[in-house]
Write a protein that holds these residues in place. Structure first.
Motif, PDB file in Angstrom:
ATOM      1  N   ALA A 170      89.772  -7.228  19.645  1.00 13.44           N
ATOM      2  CA  ALA A 170      89.028  -7.823  18.519  1.00 13.44           C
ATOM      3  C   ALA A 170      89.292  -7.035  17.232  1.00 13.44           C
ATOM      4  O   ALA A 170      89.488  -7.615  16.163  1.00 13.44           O
ATOM      5  N   PHE A 171      89.316  -5.707  17.339  1.00 15.61           N
ATOM      6  CA  PHE A 171      89.631  -4.866  16.168  1.00 15.61           C
ATOM      7  C   PHE A 171      91.062  -5.128  15.681  1.00 15.61           C
ATOM      8  O   PHE A 171      91.302  -5.341  14.498  1.00 15.61           O
ATOM      9  N   ASP A 172      92.023  -5.111  16.638  1.00 17.69           N
ATOM     10  CA  ASP A 172      93.432  -5.260  16.251  1.00 17.69           C
ATOM     11  C   ASP A 172      93.732  -6.652  15.676  1.00 17.69           C
ATOM     12  O   ASP A 172      94.463  -6.779  14.704  1.00 17.69           O
ATOM     13  N   LYS A 173      93.151  -7.699  16.287  1.00 19.22           N
ATOM     14  CA  LYS A 173      93.398  -9.064  15.796  1.00 19.22           C
ATOM     15  C   LYS A 173      92.731  -9.270  14.429  1.00 19.22           C
ATOM     16  O   LYS A 173      93.281  -9.930  13.557  1.00 19.22           O
ATOM     17  N   SER A 174      91.534  -8.713  14.245  1.00 16.98           N
ATOM     18  CA  SER A 174      90.863  -8.828  12.941  1.00 16.98           C
ATOM     19  C   SER A 174      91.701  -8.128  11.869  1.00 16.98           C
ATOM     20  O   SER A 174      91.837  -8.622  10.749  1.00 16.98           O
ATOM     21  N   ALA A 175      92.267  -6.991  12.247  1.00 17.60           N
ATOM     22  CA  ALA A 175      93.123  -6.242  11.315  1.00 17.60           C
ATOM     23  C   ALA A 175      94.341  -7.076  10.933  1.00 17.60           C
ATOM     24  O   ALA A 175      94.755  -7.107   9.774  1.00 17.60           O
ATOM     25  N   LYS A 176      94.889  -7.788  11.924  1.00 17.68           N
ATOM     26  CA  LYS A 176      96.070  -8.631  11.684  1.00 17.68           C
ATOM     27  C   LYS A 176      95.722  -9.762  10.707  1.00 17.68           C
ATOM     28  O   LYS A 176      96.509 -10.096   9.810  1.00 17.68           O
ATOM     29  N   ILE A 177      94.524 -10.339  10.896  1.00 20.45           N
ATOM     30  CA  ILE A 177      94.076 -11.433  10.015  1.00 20.45           C
ATOM     31  C   ILE A 177      94.056 -10.974   8.556  1.00 20.45           C
ATOM     32  O   ILE A 177      94.401 -11.714   7.650  1.00 20.45           O
ATOM     33  N   ILE A 178      93.656  -9.715   8.342  1.00 20.12           N
ATOM     34  CA  ILE A 178      93.577  -9.236   6.950  1.00 20.12           C
ATOM     35  C   ILE A 178      94.841  -8.469   6.526  1.00 20.12           C
ATOM     36  O   ILE A 178      94.842  -7.768   5.520  1.00 20.12           O
ATOM     37  N   GLY A 179      95.907  -8.621   7.337  1.00 18.86           N
ATOM     38  CA  GLY A 179      97.216  -8.112   6.924  1.00 18.86           C
ATOM     39  C   GLY A 179      97.457  -6.634   7.153  1.00 18.86           C
ATOM     40  O   GLY A 179      98.355  -6.041   6.565  1.00 18.86           O
ATOM     41  N   LEU A 180      96.672  -6.008   8.042  1.00 17.09           N
ATOM     42  CA  LEU A 180      96.897  -4.586   8.340  1.00 17.09           C
ATOM     43  C   LEU A 180      97.884  -4.455   9.490  1.00 17.09           C
ATOM     44  O   LEU A 180      97.892  -5.282  10.398  1.00 17.09           O
ATOM     45  N   PRO A 181      98.737  -3.421   9.483  1.00 17.32           N
ATOM     46  CA  PRO A 181      99.736  -3.273  10.558  1.00 17.32           C
ATOM     47  C   PRO A 181      99.108  -2.864  11.893  1.00 17.32           C
ATOM     48  O   PRO A 181      97.981  -2.393  11.943  1.00 17.32           O
ATOM     49  N   TYR A 182      99.891  -3.060  12.982  1.00 19.46           N
ATOM     50  CA  TYR A 182      99.452  -2.688  14.336  1.00 19.46           C
ATOM     51  C   TYR A 182      99.673  -1.194  14.553  1.00 19.46           C
ATOM     52  O   TYR A 182     100.681  -0.669  14.105  1.00 19.46           O
ATOM     53  N   PRO A 183      98.804  -0.468  15.272  1.00 20.98           N
ATOM     54  CA  PRO A 183      97.481  -0.895  15.739  1.00 20.98           C
ATOM     55  C   PRO A 183      96.448  -0.825  14.608  1.00 20.98           C
ATOM     56  O   PRO A 183      96.359   0.198  13.917  1.00 20.98           O
ATOM     57  N   GLY A 184      95.712  -1.899  14.430  1.00 25.45           N
ATOM     58  CA  GLY A 184      94.855  -2.021  13.250  1.00 25.45           C
ATOM     59  C   GLY A 184      93.463  -1.439  13.370  1.00 25.45           C
ATOM     60  O   GLY A 184      92.799  -1.189  12.365  1.00 25.45           O
ATOM     61  N   GLY A 185      93.003  -1.210  14.631  1.00 26.72           N
ATOM     62  CA  GLY A 185      91.649  -0.688  14.834  1.00 26.72           C
ATOM     63  C   GLY A 185      91.345   0.577  14.035  1.00 26.72           C
ATOM     64  O   GLY A 185      90.362   0.630  13.283  1.00 26.72           O
ATOM     65  N   PRO A 186      92.205   1.610  14.141  1.00 30.07           N
ATOM     66  CA  PRO A 186      91.950   2.847  13.380  1.00 30.07           C
ATOM     67  C   PRO A 186      91.957   2.633  11.867  1.00 30.07           C
ATOM     68  O   PRO A 186      91.253   3.335  11.132  1.00 30.07           O
ATOM     69  N   LEU A 187      92.735   1.636  11.388  1.00 28.95           N
ATOM     70  CA  LEU A 187      92.788   1.366   9.943  1.00 28.95           C
ATOM     71  C   LEU A 187      91.497   0.707   9.473  1.00 28.95           C
ATOM     72  O   LEU A 187      90.981   1.022   8.403  1.00 28.95           O
ATOM     73  N   ILE A 188      90.962  -0.201  10.295  1.00 25.42           N
ATOM     74  CA  ILE A 188      89.662  -0.814   9.947  1.00 25.42           C
ATOM     75  C   ILE A 188      88.619   0.288   9.822  1.00 25.42           C
ATOM     76  O   ILE A 188      87.833   0.327   8.877  1.00 25.42           O
ATOM     77  N   ASP A 189      88.635   1.217  10.773  1.00 25.68           N
ATOM     78  CA  ASP A 189      87.688   2.350  10.763  1.00 25.68           C
ATOM     79  C   ASP A 189      87.842   3.161   9.470  1.00 25.68           C
ATOM     80  O   ASP A 189      86.862   3.536   8.821  1.00 25.68           O
ATOM     81  N   LYS A 190      89.090   3.402   9.079  1.00 26.91           N
ATOM     82  CA  LYS A 190      89.373   4.217   7.893  1.00 26.91           C
ATOM     83  C   LYS A 190      88.840   3.546   6.612  1.00 26.91           C
ATOM     84  O   LYS A 190      88.135   4.166   5.812  1.00 26.91           O
ATOM     85  N   TYR A 191      89.163   2.260   6.424  1.00 28.59           N
ATOM     86  CA  TYR A 191      88.719   1.566   5.204  1.00 28.59           C
ATOM     87  C   TYR A 191      87.216   1.306   5.222  1.00 28.59           C
ATOM     88  O   TYR A 191      86.574   1.258   4.173  1.00 28.59           O
ATOM     89  N   ALA A 192      86.658   1.136   6.436  1.00 25.64           N
ATOM     90  CA  ALA A 192      85.217   0.856   6.560  1.00 25.64           C
ATOM     91  C   ALA A 192      84.363   1.993   5.991  1.00 25.64           C
ATOM     92  O   ALA A 192      83.256   1.770   5.505  1.00 25.64           O
ATOM     93  N   GLN A 193      84.909   3.208   6.036  1.00 26.31           N
ATOM     94  CA  GLN A 193      84.168   4.380   5.519  1.00 26.31           C
ATOM     95  C   GLN A 193      83.811   4.198   4.036  1.00 26.31           C
ATOM     96  O   GLN A 193      82.852   4.771   3.547  1.00 26.31           O
ATOM     97  N   LEU A 194      84.624   3.407   3.328  1.00 19.83           N
ATOM     98  CA  LEU A 194      84.478   3.277   1.875  1.00 19.83           C
ATOM     99  C   LEU A 194      83.782   1.977   1.479  1.00 19.83           C
ATOM    100  O   LEU A 194      83.612   1.688   0.301  1.00 19.83           O
ATOM    101  N   GLY A 195      83.407   1.157   2.487  1.00 24.17           N
ATOM    102  CA  GLY A 195      82.857  -0.165   2.164  1.00 24.17           C
ATOM    103  C   GLY A 195      81.386  -0.328   2.495  1.00 24.17           C
ATOM    104  O   GLY A 195      80.751   0.558   3.059  1.00 24.17           O
ATOM    105  N   ASN A 196      80.859  -1.501   2.156  1.00 19.21           N
ATOM    106  CA  ASN A 196      79.462  -1.840   2.428  1.00 19.21           C
ATOM    107  C   ASN A 196      79.397  -2.668   3.719  1.00 19.21           C
ATOM    108  O   ASN A 196      79.891  -3.795   3.761  1.00 19.21           O
TER     109      ASN A 196
END
Length: 341
Positions: A170-196
């Motif tokens: 779910a993390f990796d596919k969501s990352a793909k939807i928003i154009g983040l490279p594989y594996p996207g889970g750690p990237l979602i975590d990284k950007y999430a630190q700065l968001g609401n």
């Protein structure tokens, strides 16, 4: 002074080749060779994975023995991942472990990869608190999402699991939807630190008290992004941190809701997490808060024992060795294997 029991653990269930030497529950080495080859395909390619394992396994085992500062003659047994995983990848580790055990004339120990994620909690180190039995373990990875009741080292019961996709997917596919490279889970975590995290509410799926479902959530995220991009083509770029924070918040909320249900149902307040997604900072944070507000005692593994690694195979092998639970040389790899098998 107890006699040192050295066990070599080999892990090759997916795309990481790993070898580890354990001595009486203490890890002496844990070597992991990652496979960069899959990134450009946006996911693990099984055929490429097994080829890379064949290239990596000898140097990785040699390195693990060298780091542990022991010779292969000192090994008491060889533990390896029997399954679940990619068949081609598992076969490389299984064949190698069998050959080495036969060559050294020492016992062979087959390990269930899913049990090993949970048993990583019993690796001895100065700062490691081990969960007492019984405890609840939330096993979260790219291939699995389960709530497991652990009564002793090898007695486990699945209380709930995903009916479709795993949380890591779910993390990796969501990352793909928003154009983040594989594996996207750690990237979602990284950007999430700065968001609401409350910027965009996503609907949580309605399934049983202890079961999970993530396919509907992924579809919901996809439709939401498509709709917003029609209104504003730069929507993702302008709101990336908020999107990631909202996705992560929703996924972790789902996990926490189910854990609360499991605690209510079993009355067990010792809660552990295991598997690759347990490296996620939000789930770690929420578990620490649960200690404060819900009276749970939580057990969070070290980062290096969350993703696929051989240290968890070695500790499982060591516990099996103490039980004299050896494998026959005719043992075969199994791509599908339940945590209770």
């Amino acid at each position: 002074m107890e006699t040192p029991i050295y066990i070599l653990g080999i892990e090759s269930s997916c795309d990481d080749t790993s070898a580890s030497v354990i001595c009486n529950a203490q890890i002496l080495s844990n070597v992991v060779a990652n496979q960069e080859v899959h990134a450009k395909y946006g996911g693990v390619v099984p055929e490429l994975a097994s080829r890379a394992h064949q290239q990596n396994i000898v140097p990785v085992v040699q390195q693990a023995l060298a780091q542990a500062n022991i010779g292969k003659e000192q090994l008491a047994a060889i533990a390896f991942t029997k399954g679940p995983g990619l068949m081609g990848s598992l076969l490389v580790g299984t064949s190698f472990a069998k050959s080495l055990a036969l060559g050294l004339n020492i016992p062979l120990l087959d390990v269930n990869h899913m049990q090993a994620h949970i048993l990583a909690h019993f690796i001895k180190s100065d700062d490691n608190k081990m969960p007492p039995f019984p405890f609840i373990c939330l096993t979260i990875s790219g291939g699995h999402t389960q709530i497991v009741k652990v009564t002793n080292y090898f007695e486990m019961e699945v209380l709930g699991e995903t009916i479709d996709d795993a949380v890591g997917e779910a993390f990796d596919k969501s990352a793909k939807i928003i154009g983040l490279p594989y594996p996207g889970g750690p990237l979602i975590d990284k950007y999430a630190q700065l968001g609401n995290p409350k910027a965009y509410p996503f609907t949580k799926p309605k399934v049983g008290d202890l079961d999970f479902s993530f396919s509907g959530l992924k579809t919901g995220i996809l439709y939401f992004i498509q709709k917003q991009q029609r209104i504003n083509p730069n929507f993702i770029k302008e709101n990336l941190n908020d999107i990631c924070a909202s996705i992560q918040f929703t996924i972790v909320e789902i996990l926490m809701d189910k854990l609360k249900n499991a605690v209510k149902k079993t009355n067990i307040k010792h809660i552990a997490i295991a598997g690759g997604v347990s490296a996620n900072s939000e789930i770690r944070k929420r578990l620490q808060l649960a200690e404060k507000h819900l009276g749970w005692t939580t057990y969070i593994p070290k980062f290096e024992y969350t993703t696929d690694n051989a240290a968890m195979i070695a500790i499982s092998g060591y516990l099996k060795y103490l039980n004299k639970d050896y494998s026959d040389v005719s043992v075969t790899a199994k791509a599908r294997l339940k945590v209770t098998e």
